[in-house]
Design an enzyme around this catalytic site. Structure first.
Site, PDB file in Angstrom:
ATOM      1  N   GLU A 139       1.038  -0.914   0.151  1.00  0.00           N
ATOM      2  CA  GLU A 139      -0.267  -0.005  -0.147  1.00  0.00           C
ATOM      3  C   GLU A 139       0.905   1.229  -0.137  1.00  0.00           C
ATOM      4  O   GLU A 139       0.516   1.717   0.174  1.00  0.00           O
ATOM      5  CB  GLU A 139      -0.910  -0.012   1.186  1.00  0.00           C
ATOM      6  CG  GLU A 139      -1.533  -0.725   0.866  1.00  0.00           C
ATOM      7  CD  GLU A 139      -2.418  -1.535  -0.094  1.00  0.00           C
ATOM      8  OE1 GLU A 139      -2.902   0.152  -0.979  1.00  0.00           O
ATOM      9  OE2 GLU A 139      -3.303  -2.157  -0.407  1.00  0.00           O
TER      10      GLU A 139
ATOM     11  N   ASP B 220      -1.625  -1.646  -8.934  1.00  0.00           N
ATOM     12  CA  ASP B 220      -2.365  -3.226  -9.576  1.00  0.00           C
ATOM     13  C   ASP B 220      -2.400  -3.608 -10.296  1.00  0.00           C
ATOM     14  O   ASP B 220      -2.529  -3.331 -11.362  1.00  0.00           O
ATOM     15  CB  ASP B 220      -3.454  -2.678  -8.384  1.00  0.00           C
ATOM     16  CG  ASP B 220      -3.104  -2.799  -6.664  1.00  0.00           C
ATOM     17  OD1 ASP B 220      -2.052  -2.648  -6.212  1.00  0.00           O
ATOM     18  OD2 ASP B 220      -3.932  -2.073  -6.324  1.00  0.00           O
TER      19      ASP B 220
END
Length: 679
Positions: free
Chosen positions: A124, A214
């Site tokens: 993250e 991602d």
């Protein structure tokens, strides 16, 4: 001709022990087609991070995809990045666990692919400079984070076309800024515009266009499978990159070795912008958005991003006590590694450290009960190894609030109580099934609820010419049925919660959490004391009508063979006839497999003048029996939360709330047992 080095990377991750069908779906619509396309263009260089657990799943259940990745690595197409094996937020786990998790993944990569990672993916993109020393010790030379991280430190976007060096105590690390422009362009804009976004970084001979994002954007996000594969975006994109003489696909490692740094950088603790926004409490997130609108989009992007920031990732521990509880229990267990020994304990501890159940944003995270169930399964396995059948009562202050947490460890069950929250039960574990029946979630305000309550759509859909929109901008239709589910609790949904109400208390007021509360016991701290035979919590508080009347409440929990006994005594100077309400909130894996007092569980219900609450958990084949020394009325309802997800909004059952209602005047004393039996 000046060239732009395209540093293209993808990050693959699924929550540890996620549903098998989710993994299969991710492989089918995302991972497999991506590597199939990439294998047609071996000269397209890119970087890959895949969490250790996910790579295990791919190797075991999708060997053809694993073979594709291996072929691309051996052919020189892929540079592999390291990270924590089970995808923890590195800054939230102890130093020794960081090193162990990184080295575990490095070892796996060396064994499976004959590469030694020099770059690391930050889960993250959560950055703290204290990470540098541990990364250095693991042989890591560089990492990636958002350009937003650099802008928060005062850097202009125009100079973020290469890497910078940083240090902590003299130990060095290279920092690559990921371009927000490219994150929002790939794969959402048409190929021509995507190429323009890349070539806009052609400023000097050693300029780089940096993207690491991602992999799930390439097939799993709404609308992307059709766009990226069926309509051929990825093929056209790679071909356009390879055909453009001004773009040179390159690995991060090669660029780091052959190009000088742009300078030095010391960055604040931060993650990507959206994460900082999500970590704020709802009202603060709404104010942040107001400030952005007042500033204007263009001015914010050019100047305001340096100064107008959200919170830090660790704010999730402040925002969600349920998240903080899991995190602090993990730290407690990590401190036991040396006394317990390595092996199975370590594996479960590292799985417990996975990030997914600890936060919430566009993705479900904390709001997904199965992710929290998985985390508690690893936690309980660690506890089972730690105690190995022992029966003990222990106390700690691991949650940093100054109040005792008292744990009763029995051969079959583990109970945990919190003095900071009314001496309430905050953990109720089956050691055999590795399941926490107290794993509930409180209904609380989220910033996106305001859009729901206002009606219409969450936002206006943006017109995207020859492209698709990101999940951050998709509009979702809102109807009245969704709006009616938005209810907030003013206290945490634990168990053994003490309410003092009156005759107006009923099922619907209980469900809406708008009943009359006269006492100050449901969300206030108690004093704690314990021996090996008994745990005691007490509070000298009051009843408010609104004038205050003195009141005292004592709770005793007594270990027993099958669970715990309890004794609750309440007394007050006021002489009115009132209701003492004892609330429990229990969580289950399958709500369709429940029976409550002999009948199939409904969305809501009640039992009149009974001295017991019997719950048959058909999924775990357990019987939970709560017995009282006197009859009461019991109300119950399904505890549901409305949360945001990449597909819109999810209504999730987080537990069942039970209220046992006893009428009294001046004083009441209740005894009982909470026990667990096999069915």
């Amino acid at each position: 001709m000046a060239k732009t080095s395209l540093l293209f990377g993808i990050h693959m991750h699924q929550p540890v022990d996620n549903f098998r069908w989710v993994i299969d779906h991710a492989v089918e619509v995302c991972y497999k087609p991506f590597f199939e396309v990439a294998s047609q263009y071996p000269q397209f260089r890119f970087s890959l991070h895949c969490s250790g657990w996910l790579m295990e799943q791919i190797a075991q259940f999708h060997p053809e995809v694993y073979a594709l990745i291996k072929t691309l690595v051996e052919g020189g197409s892929i540079e592999l990045f390291g990270a924590g094996y089970y995808e923890p937020i590195l800054s939230t786990i102890p130093s020794r666990d960081r090193i162990a998790q990184i080295e575990r993944l490095n070892k796996s990569i060396r064994s499976g692919f004959s590469q030694t990672p020099k770059g690391v993916w930050l889960t993250e993109r959560v950055w703290e400079s204290s990470l540098i020393r541990d990364l250095y010790r693991c042989g890591i030379e560089y990492t990636v984070m958002d350009d937003y991280h650099f802008q928060c430190a005062g850097f202009d976007e125009a100079v973020l076309d290469g890497y910078y060096m940083s240090e902590e105590g003299g130990e060095k690390l290279g920092l690559f800024p990921i371009s927000k422009k490219l994150r929002y362009a790939l794969p959402f804009l048409n190929v021509n515009k995507a190429i323009e976004a890349i070539t806009s970084y052609c400023r000097e001979n050693d300029s780089a266009a940096i993207i690491f994002d991602d992999a799930e954007k390439f097939g799993m996000w709404p609308g992307t499978y059709e766009w990226v594969y069926e309509k051929g975006w990825l093929v056209r994109f790679i071909e356009a990159v390879l055909a453009d003489p001004s773009i040179e696909p390159m690995h991060y490692g090669e660029y780091f070795r052959t190009r000088r740094p742009r300078g030095i950088a010391y960055l604040p603790n931060t993650s990507y912008y959206e994460m900082g926004e999500w970590s704020l409490r709802a009202d603060d997130a709404l104010k942040l958005e107001e400030f952005k609108q007042e500033m204007g989009h263009q001015r914010y992007e050019e100047e305001g991003v340096k100064f107008l920031k959200g919170g830090i990732w660790k704010n999730f521990f402040v925002k969600y006590p349920e998240s903080n509880r899991l995190h602090k229990r993990m730290l407690e267990l990590s401190a036991q590694r040396e006394t317990v020994g390595e092996g199975e304990f370590d594996i479960n501890l590292y799985k417990l450290q996975t990030n997914d159940p600890l936060w919430h944003g566009v993705f479900g995270g904390l709001y997904l009960p199965n992710l929290r169930d998985n985390a508690y399964r690893y936690l309980i396995r660690c506890e089972d190894i730690r105690y190995r059948g022992k029966q003990v009562v222990v106390s700690d202050q691991n949650e940093l609030d100054g109040y005792d947490k008292v744990k009763i460890v029995m051969p079959k069950v583990i109970f945990r109580f919190d003095a900071a929250y009314g001496g309430q039960m905050v953990e109720f574990d089956s050691r055999q099934e590795c399941f926490n029946w107290q794993n509930t979630l409180t209904r609380r305000k989220e910033a996106y609820h305001c859009q729901i309550l206002e009606g219409g759509k969450t936002q206006e859909a943006r017109a995207v010419e020859d492209g698709i929109d990101t999940i951050h901008n998709m509009a979702v239709e809102i109807d009245d049925s969704i709006r009616e589910t938005v209810i907030y609790d003013w206290y945490l949904k634990n168990s053994f919660i003490d309410h003092i109400s009156d005759g107006s208390f009923d099922l619907q007021r209980f469900k809406r959490c708008d009943f009359r509360e006269y006492g100050d016991f449901a969300n206030q701290p108690f004093e704690a004391g314990y021996t090996q035979e008994k745990v005691t919590f007490s509070r000298d508080g009051g009843l408010y009508f609104p004038e205050k009347a003195f009141a005292r409440l004592e709770k005793h929990y007594i270990p027993s063979v099958e669970g715990i006994g309890f004794e609750i005594t309440f007394s007050t100077d006021d002489e009115r006839t009132l209701n003492y309400v004892l609330e429990h909130n229990f969580h289950f894996a399958d709500y369709k497999a429940l029976r409550i007092n002999g009948a199939d569980a409904e969305e809501e219900g009640m039992s009149v003048q009974t001295d017991r609450l019997e719950i048959i958990d058909g999924y775990l084949n357990k019987r939970l029996l709560l017995r009282f020394s006197q009859p009461c009325d019991i109300y119950y309802f399904s505890l549901k939360t409305l949360s945001q997800s990449e597909k819109g909004f999810d209504l999730s059952t987080q537990g069942i709330s039970f209220a046992a209602v006893f009428a009294f005047s001046k004083t009441i004393s209740i005894r009982g047992e909470l026990e667990v039996f096999d069915v």
